[in-house]
Enzyme design. Structure first.
Site, PDB file in Angstrom:
ATOM      1  CE1 TYR A 155      -3.565   2.724   0.950  1.00 62.56           C
ATOM      2  CE2 TYR A 155      -1.690   3.648   2.140  1.00 62.56           C
ATOM      3  CZ  TYR A 155      -2.947   3.787   1.595  1.00 62.56           C
ATOM      4  OH  TYR A 155      -3.586   4.994   1.670  1.00 62.56           O
TER       5      TYR A 155
ATOM      6  CD  GLU B  87      -5.650   4.719  -0.963  1.00 61.03           C
ATOM      7  OE1 GLU B  87      -5.798   5.236   0.148  1.00 61.03           O
ATOM      8  OE2 GLU B  87      -6.527   4.043  -1.530  1.00 61.03           O
TER       9      GLU B  87
END
Ligand code: GDP
Ligand code: MN
Length: 376
Positions: free
Chosen positions: A100, A188
């Site tokens: 992530y 993101e």
């Protein structure tokens, strides 16, 4: 302005990030044709929500025929209340590791914060709750930007694969570059993939652009049209209103976000269900008030409306004029209660005298009265 994955990936690609070569499609036939060219593909629903994978909106197809069938299931699918109209089709990945990497606007530290985790993939929200120390956070000083040493340290702390630190570091640096360049509130990548072949790949993209900066990103205007999730959102934006649909039956109109949120709380506390949040902003003119009433009434669930106006730069008489104009232009079949306080309050009340609008002295009284008028 929220971007779809394929749009976010376009920005990331332009910033030099390793984004798969994908194509967008709106029909199963198109998807099959793309799969014919690309081979084994992943088909991904393009909607403004996370958790598409878990909802069945991300599927891998080995053949064009399978791609056509799966696309037929994904297109038109409902994911958390949003209908899928487009899919992104990309060569399927052999995923070895899912990281992530995200940069978010953190209002507590008043900084952008880089977040990294080696527990990337579909369950990152769960990780944030159950295992928060598995997410490394680094606040970024805007004067210095995101420095290489800070990236290296964060990747070490997050236990990123050291043999890939050059490539992974470049993605993180590029992500920050894109965030600054496009005035993002959020940029993101989840998952940031290392493939079985050892390639670093940006497999997903979530981007939110600061609306207040859109004026200097004319190149992003084509994305505007697809940024609305429904007709009401589009109308509100075009008319300069801040509108959020909430699903109840008591329409709420006020001037100022804090005042409107407070009104929603009072309505809820008195047992009512707000239909919407609608902020007409400061200094609203009569014409905008008319649009606001029209907007709220276009929700068929609305059974009553509360106006909560605190006159500062907004003049109560101007709002009252808008309300009278609205009553003339449209058939307002639901009860409307009005709390007016502040600048030109007396003039505003005088204008409304004898009209269908019921004056109330406080927001508490507004919440009680509207319930009574609806017949509860
Ligand atoms: P999200 O669920 O909305 O965040 O959508 P993602 O794009 O992150 O996809 C969800 C999951 O699908 C990922 O975590 C991967 O495990 C899987 N996935 C995504 N893209 C691919 C791909 O190209 N190939 C394979 N095999 N799996 C993928
Ligand atoms: Mn994802």
């Amino acid at each position: 302005m929220k971007l779809h994955e394929y749009q976010g990936k376009d920005l990331f690609r332009a910033a030099g990030l390793p984004v798969p070569k994908g194509e967008v499609a709106t029909t199963p036939d198109e998807v099959a044709a793309i799969a014919q060219r690309l081979g084994k593909v992943v088909i991904k629903a393009q909607v403004h929500v996370g958790g598409r994978g878990k909802a069945g909106g991300v599927k891998v197809a080995s053949t064009p025929e399978e791609a056509r069938v799966l696309a037929g299931r994904i297109l038109g699918m409902d994911i958390k209340g949003l209908t899928v109209h487009k899919v992104l089709v990309e060569p399927a990945l052999n995923i070895a590791t899912e990281y992530y990497a995200g940069i978010v606007n953190d209002r507590t530290s008043k900084r952008f914060v880089l977040m990294l985790s080696s527990m990337g993939g579909v369950d990152i929200e769960d990780v944030a709750h159950s295992n928060p120390e598995a997410i490394i956070r680094v606040a970024i000083d805007p004067a210095f930007g995101l420095q290489d040493f800070a990236i290296r340290q964060a990747m070490k702390d997050a236990q990123f694969d050291r043999t890939k630190s050059r490539e992974l570091g470049a993605v993180i640096k590029g992500l920050y570059g894109a965030l600054v360049r496009y005035d993002c509130l959020l940029a993101e990548v989840n998952p940031l993939v290392v493939s079985a072949e050892g390639d670093v790949v940006v497999a997903d993209a979530k981007v939110d652009i600061d609306d207040n900066a859109l004026f200097r990103h004319k190149d992003l205007l084509p994305y505007r049209e697809e940024s609305f999730d429904n007709e009401m959102d589009r109308q509100a934006t075009e008319q300069g209103l801040t509108y959020v649909h909430l699903g109840g039956d008591i329409g709420v109109i006020g001037n100022g976000a804090g005042l409107v949120m407070n009104t929603l709380d009072v309505v809820t506390a008195s047992g009512g269900k707000p239909a919407n949040f609608l902020d007409i902003g400061g200094g609203a003119q009569a014409a905008l008030v008319v649009k606001a009433v029209n907007m709220v009434l276009s929700d068929p669930e609305v059974k009553g409306i509360i106006f909560n106006i605190f006159g500062g730069i907004t003049r109560c008489d101007e709002v009252a004029r808008g309300m009278l104009q609205a009553a003339q232009e449209m058939d307002i079949r639901v009860p409307v209660v009005v709390r007016l306080a502040g600048t030109q309050e007396a003039a505003g009340r005088a204008l409304l005298e004898g009209s269908q609008y019921a004056p109330v002295a406080s927001v508490q009284e507004a919440a009680r009265t509207i319930q009574e008028l609806i017949g509860r």
